[in-house]
Scaffold this motif. Structure first.
Motif, PDB file in Angstrom:
ATOM      1  N   ALA A  42       0.834  -1.204   0.000  1.00 16.13           N
ATOM      2  CA  ALA A  42       0.000   0.000   0.000  1.00 16.13           C
ATOM      3  C   ALA A  42       0.871   1.257   0.000  1.00 16.13           C
ATOM      4  O   ALA A  42       0.561   2.240  -0.703  1.00 16.13           O
ATOM      5  N   ILE A  43       1.954   1.248   0.761  1.00 15.34           N
ATOM      6  CA  ILE A  43       2.866   2.394   0.780  1.00 15.34           C
ATOM      7  C   ILE A  43       3.521   2.569  -0.595  1.00 15.34           C
ATOM      8  O   ILE A  43       3.669   3.700  -1.095  1.00 15.34           O
ATOM      9  N   ALA A  44       3.894   1.454  -1.210  1.00 14.78           N
ATOM     10  CA  ALA A  44       4.495   1.518  -2.545  1.00 14.78           C
ATOM     11  C   ALA A  44       3.508   2.104  -3.553  1.00 14.78           C
ATOM     12  O   ALA A  44       3.878   2.948  -4.397  1.00 14.78           O
ATOM     13  N   HIS A  45       2.248   1.678  -3.479  1.00 15.39           N
ATOM     14  CA  HIS A  45       1.232   2.180  -4.404  1.00 15.39           C
ATOM     15  C   HIS A  45       0.969   3.663  -4.171  1.00 15.39           C
ATOM     16  O   HIS A  45       0.785   4.441  -5.127  1.00 15.39           O
ATOM     17  N   TYR A  46       0.957   4.076  -2.920  1.00 17.58           N
ATOM     18  CA  TYR A  46       0.782   5.488  -2.573  1.00 17.58           C
ATOM     19  C   TYR A  46       1.929   6.312  -3.153  1.00 17.58           C
ATOM     20  O   TYR A  46       1.724   7.396  -3.721  1.00 17.58           O
ATOM     21  N   TYR A  47       3.145   5.810  -3.033  1.00 20.70           N
ATOM     22  CA  TYR A  47       4.329   6.520  -3.494  1.00 20.70           C
ATOM     23  C   TYR A  47       4.341   6.642  -5.020  1.00 20.70           C
ATOM     24  O   TYR A  47       4.669   7.699  -5.574  1.00 20.70           O
ATOM     25  N   LYS A  48       3.954   5.578  -5.709  1.00 18.65           N
ATOM     26  CA  LYS A  48       4.055   5.543  -7.171  1.00 18.65           C
ATOM     27  C   LYS A  48       2.946   6.322  -7.867  1.00 18.65           C
ATOM     28  O   LYS A  48       3.144   6.876  -8.962  1.00 18.65           O
TER      29      LYS A  48
END
Length: 209
Positions: free
Chosen positions: A96-102
Protein backbone atom coordinates in the motif's frame (compact mmCIF):
# COMPACT_ATOMS: atom_id res chain seq x y z
CA UNK A 1 -1.90 -95.98 91.99
CA UNK A 2 1.66 -96.02 90.71
CA UNK A 3 3.86 -92.87 91.14
CA UNK A 4 4.70 -92.79 87.40
CA UNK A 5 1.10 -92.42 86.24
CA UNK A 6 0.11 -88.88 85.03
CA UNK A 7 -2.09 -86.87 87.24
CA UNK A 8 -5.48 -85.98 85.89
CA UNK A 9 -6.05 -82.30 84.87
CA UNK A 10 -7.84 -80.65 87.69
CA UNK A 11 -8.75 -77.37 85.84
CA UNK A 12 -9.31 -77.79 82.03
CA UNK A 13 -10.77 -74.28 81.77
CA UNK A 14 -7.28 -72.86 82.35
CA UNK A 15 -6.13 -73.94 78.86
CA UNK A 16 -9.34 -72.72 77.23
CA UNK A 17 -8.71 -69.20 78.56
CA UNK A 18 -5.16 -69.26 77.17
CA UNK A 19 -6.43 -70.12 73.70
CA UNK A 20 -9.08 -67.38 73.72
CA UNK A 21 -6.53 -64.75 74.71
CA UNK A 22 -4.51 -65.40 71.47
CA UNK A 23 -6.92 -64.96 68.51
CA UNK A 24 -5.58 -65.79 65.03
CA UNK A 25 -3.89 -62.93 63.15
CA UNK A 26 -5.74 -63.74 59.91
CA UNK A 27 -9.50 -63.76 60.10
CA UNK A 28 -11.28 -66.28 57.90
CA UNK A 29 -14.70 -66.11 56.37
CA UNK A 30 -16.72 -68.24 54.04
CA UNK A 31 -17.48 -66.96 50.54
CA UNK A 32 -21.12 -65.96 50.10
CA UNK A 33 -23.02 -68.44 47.98
CA UNK A 34 -20.26 -71.03 48.19
CA UNK A 35 -21.49 -74.59 48.65
CA UNK A 36 -18.34 -75.92 50.26
CA UNK A 37 -18.14 -72.94 52.64
CA UNK A 38 -14.43 -72.50 51.90
CA UNK A 39 -12.67 -70.12 54.24
CA UNK A 40 -10.76 -67.14 52.73
CA UNK A 41 -8.72 -64.44 54.47
CA UNK A 42 -10.26 -60.97 54.83
CA UNK A 43 -8.46 -58.06 53.08
CA UNK A 44 -7.95 -54.94 55.15
CA UNK A 45 -10.16 -52.01 54.12
CA UNK A 46 -7.38 -49.60 55.01
CA UNK A 47 -5.11 -51.36 52.52
CA UNK A 48 -7.73 -51.01 49.79
CA UNK A 49 -8.10 -47.29 50.45
CA UNK A 50 -4.34 -46.82 50.34
CA UNK A 51 -4.02 -48.48 46.94
CA UNK A 52 -7.01 -46.49 45.58
CA UNK A 53 -5.54 -43.15 46.76
CA UNK A 54 -2.15 -43.96 45.25
CA UNK A 55 -3.77 -44.89 41.94
CA UNK A 56 -5.71 -41.62 41.85
CA UNK A 57 -2.56 -39.63 42.57
CA UNK A 58 -0.75 -41.30 39.65
CA UNK A 59 -3.68 -40.63 37.30
CA UNK A 60 -3.86 -36.96 38.34
CA UNK A 61 -0.10 -36.55 37.83
CA UNK A 62 -0.21 -38.11 34.36
CA UNK A 63 -3.21 -35.97 33.36
CA UNK A 64 -1.44 -32.84 34.62
CA UNK A 65 1.65 -33.54 32.51
CA UNK A 66 -0.51 -34.29 29.48
CA UNK A 67 -2.45 -31.03 29.87
CA UNK A 68 0.78 -29.05 30.31
CA UNK A 69 2.24 -30.57 27.14
CA UNK A 70 -1.00 -29.89 25.23
CA UNK A 71 -1.03 -26.29 26.48
CA UNK A 72 2.53 -25.72 25.27
CA UNK A 73 1.80 -27.19 21.84
CA UNK A 74 -1.43 -25.18 21.51
CA UNK A 75 0.31 -21.95 22.56
CA UNK A 76 3.11 -22.43 20.04
CA UNK A 77 0.63 -23.28 17.30
CA UNK A 78 -1.39 -20.14 18.02
CA UNK A 79 1.79 -18.06 18.03
CA UNK A 80 2.83 -19.44 14.65
CA UNK A 81 -0.58 -18.55 13.25
CA UNK A 82 -0.17 -14.97 14.50
CA UNK A 83 3.29 -14.77 12.95
CA UNK A 84 1.95 -15.93 9.58
CA UNK A 85 -0.79 -13.31 9.80
CA UNK A 86 1.75 -10.62 10.72
CA UNK A 87 3.85 -11.47 7.67
CA UNK A 88 0.77 -11.21 5.45
CA UNK A 89 -0.54 -7.97 6.96
CA UNK A 90 2.91 -6.41 6.94
CA UNK A 91 3.23 -7.03 3.22
CA UNK A 92 -0.19 -5.44 2.71
CA UNK A 93 1.14 -2.28 4.35
CA UNK A 94 4.34 -2.40 2.31
CA UNK A 95 2.44 -2.76 -0.96
CA UNK A 96 0.00 0.00 0.00
CA UNK A 97 2.87 2.39 0.78
CA UNK A 98 4.50 1.52 -2.55
CA UNK A 99 1.23 2.18 -4.40
CA UNK A 100 0.78 5.49 -2.57
CA UNK A 101 4.33 6.52 -3.49
CA UNK A 102 4.06 5.54 -7.17
CA UNK A 103 0.62 7.00 -7.92
CA UNK A 104 1.05 10.39 -6.27
CA UNK A 105 2.89 13.43 -7.61
CA UNK A 106 6.55 13.82 -6.72
CA UNK A 107 7.01 10.43 -5.08
CA UNK A 108 5.46 11.24 -1.73
CA UNK A 109 5.10 8.92 1.26
CA UNK A 110 1.96 8.92 3.43
CA UNK A 111 2.17 11.16 6.47
CA UNK A 112 0.03 8.75 8.51
CA UNK A 113 -1.32 5.24 8.04
CA UNK A 114 -4.86 6.54 7.61
CA UNK A 115 -3.71 8.18 4.35
CA UNK A 116 -3.40 4.69 2.90
CA UNK A 117 -7.11 4.10 3.52
CA UNK A 118 -8.22 7.47 2.11
CA UNK A 119 -5.75 9.27 -0.13
CA UNK A 120 -7.07 12.82 -0.53
CA UNK A 121 -4.44 13.98 -3.01
CA UNK A 122 -6.89 13.35 -5.84
CA UNK A 123 -10.32 14.82 -6.63
CA UNK A 124 -11.77 11.44 -5.78
CA UNK A 125 -10.15 9.81 -2.71
CA UNK A 126 -8.15 6.69 -3.53
CA UNK A 127 -7.94 3.64 -1.30
CA UNK A 128 -4.55 1.94 -1.20
CA UNK A 129 -5.50 -0.21 1.80
CA UNK A 130 -8.89 -1.50 2.88
CA UNK A 131 -8.33 -0.47 6.49
CA UNK A 132 -5.60 0.01 9.07
CA UNK A 133 -5.18 -3.60 10.12
CA UNK A 134 -4.57 -4.68 13.68
CA UNK A 135 -1.18 -6.01 14.68
CA UNK A 136 -1.83 -9.77 15.12
CA UNK A 137 0.79 -9.99 17.86
CA UNK A 138 -0.33 -7.09 20.07
CA UNK A 139 -3.96 -6.95 18.91
CA UNK A 140 -3.66 -3.16 18.52
CA UNK A 141 -3.86 -0.81 15.53
CA UNK A 142 -0.92 1.10 16.96
CA UNK A 143 2.05 0.14 14.77
CA UNK A 144 5.65 1.17 14.97
CA UNK A 145 6.50 3.22 11.90
CA UNK A 146 9.68 3.71 9.88
CA UNK A 147 10.00 7.36 8.90
CA UNK A 148 11.75 8.87 5.90
CA UNK A 149 15.14 10.49 6.55
CA UNK A 150 13.53 13.95 6.59
CA UNK A 151 10.66 12.61 8.75
CA UNK A 152 8.17 13.86 6.18
CA UNK A 153 6.45 10.52 5.68
CA UNK A 154 6.16 6.83 6.59
CA UNK A 155 8.22 4.29 4.66
CA UNK A 156 7.14 1.18 6.57
CA UNK A 157 5.66 -0.42 9.66
CA UNK A 158 6.64 -2.97 12.29
CA UNK A 159 5.08 -4.63 15.31
CA UNK A 160 5.68 -3.05 18.70
CA UNK A 161 5.96 -6.44 20.39
CA UNK A 162 9.31 -7.15 22.05
CA UNK A 163 8.66 -10.91 22.13
CA UNK A 164 11.03 -13.22 20.31
CA UNK A 165 9.57 -14.82 17.16
CA UNK A 166 9.32 -18.59 16.91
CA UNK A 167 10.07 -18.39 13.18
CA UNK A 168 13.79 -17.81 12.74
CA UNK A 169 14.38 -18.68 9.08
CA UNK A 170 12.97 -19.74 5.70
CA UNK A 171 11.64 -16.27 4.88
CA UNK A 172 10.86 -14.96 1.43
CA UNK A 173 13.33 -12.84 -0.52
CA UNK A 174 11.52 -9.63 0.57
CA UNK A 175 11.86 -10.73 4.20
CA UNK A 176 15.42 -12.05 4.11
CA UNK A 177 16.54 -9.61 6.83
CA UNK A 178 14.05 -11.18 9.27
CA UNK A 179 16.33 -14.18 9.87
CA UNK A 180 17.31 -14.74 13.52
CA UNK A 181 15.38 -11.64 14.67
CA UNK A 182 15.51 -11.08 18.42
CA UNK A 183 12.03 -9.52 18.54
CA UNK A 184 9.08 -8.75 16.29
CA UNK A 185 10.22 -5.13 16.13
CA UNK A 186 12.97 -6.33 13.77
CA UNK A 187 10.39 -7.45 11.23
CA UNK A 188 10.17 -4.14 9.35
CA UNK A 189 7.98 -3.92 6.27
CA UNK A 190 9.60 -1.00 4.43
CA UNK A 191 9.12 0.22 0.88
CA UNK A 192 12.25 1.68 -0.71
CA UNK A 193 12.07 2.96 -4.30
CA UNK A 194 14.35 1.03 -6.60
CA UNK A 195 15.86 4.28 -7.87
CA UNK A 196 16.90 5.31 -4.37
CA UNK A 197 18.47 1.94 -3.70
CA UNK A 198 19.97 1.17 -0.34
CA UNK A 199 20.61 4.81 0.58
CA UNK A 200 17.01 5.60 1.48
CA UNK A 201 16.68 2.40 3.47
CA UNK A 202 19.80 3.14 5.51
CA UNK A 203 18.60 6.66 6.19
CA UNK A 204 15.23 5.50 7.54
CA UNK A 205 14.72 6.21 11.22
CA UNK A 206 12.33 4.94 13.85
CA UNK A 207 10.59 7.23 16.33
CA UNK A 208 10.70 6.43 20.03
CA UNK A 209 7.86 4.13 21.03
Amino acid sequence: MSGTEPKPISNPAFFARRVLKCPPKVQLRSEAGSKNKALTPLVSRHGQRGFTYLGLMIIVAVMGMALAAFGTIYSQSAQRDKEAELLFVGEQFRDAIAHYYKTGPGGQYPKKLEDLVEDKRFPMPVRHLRRVYRDPITGSTQWGVVETPDKAGIMGVFSRSEDKPIKQGNFSARQADFDAAESYTKWTFVYTPTTAGQTANQGATRPAR
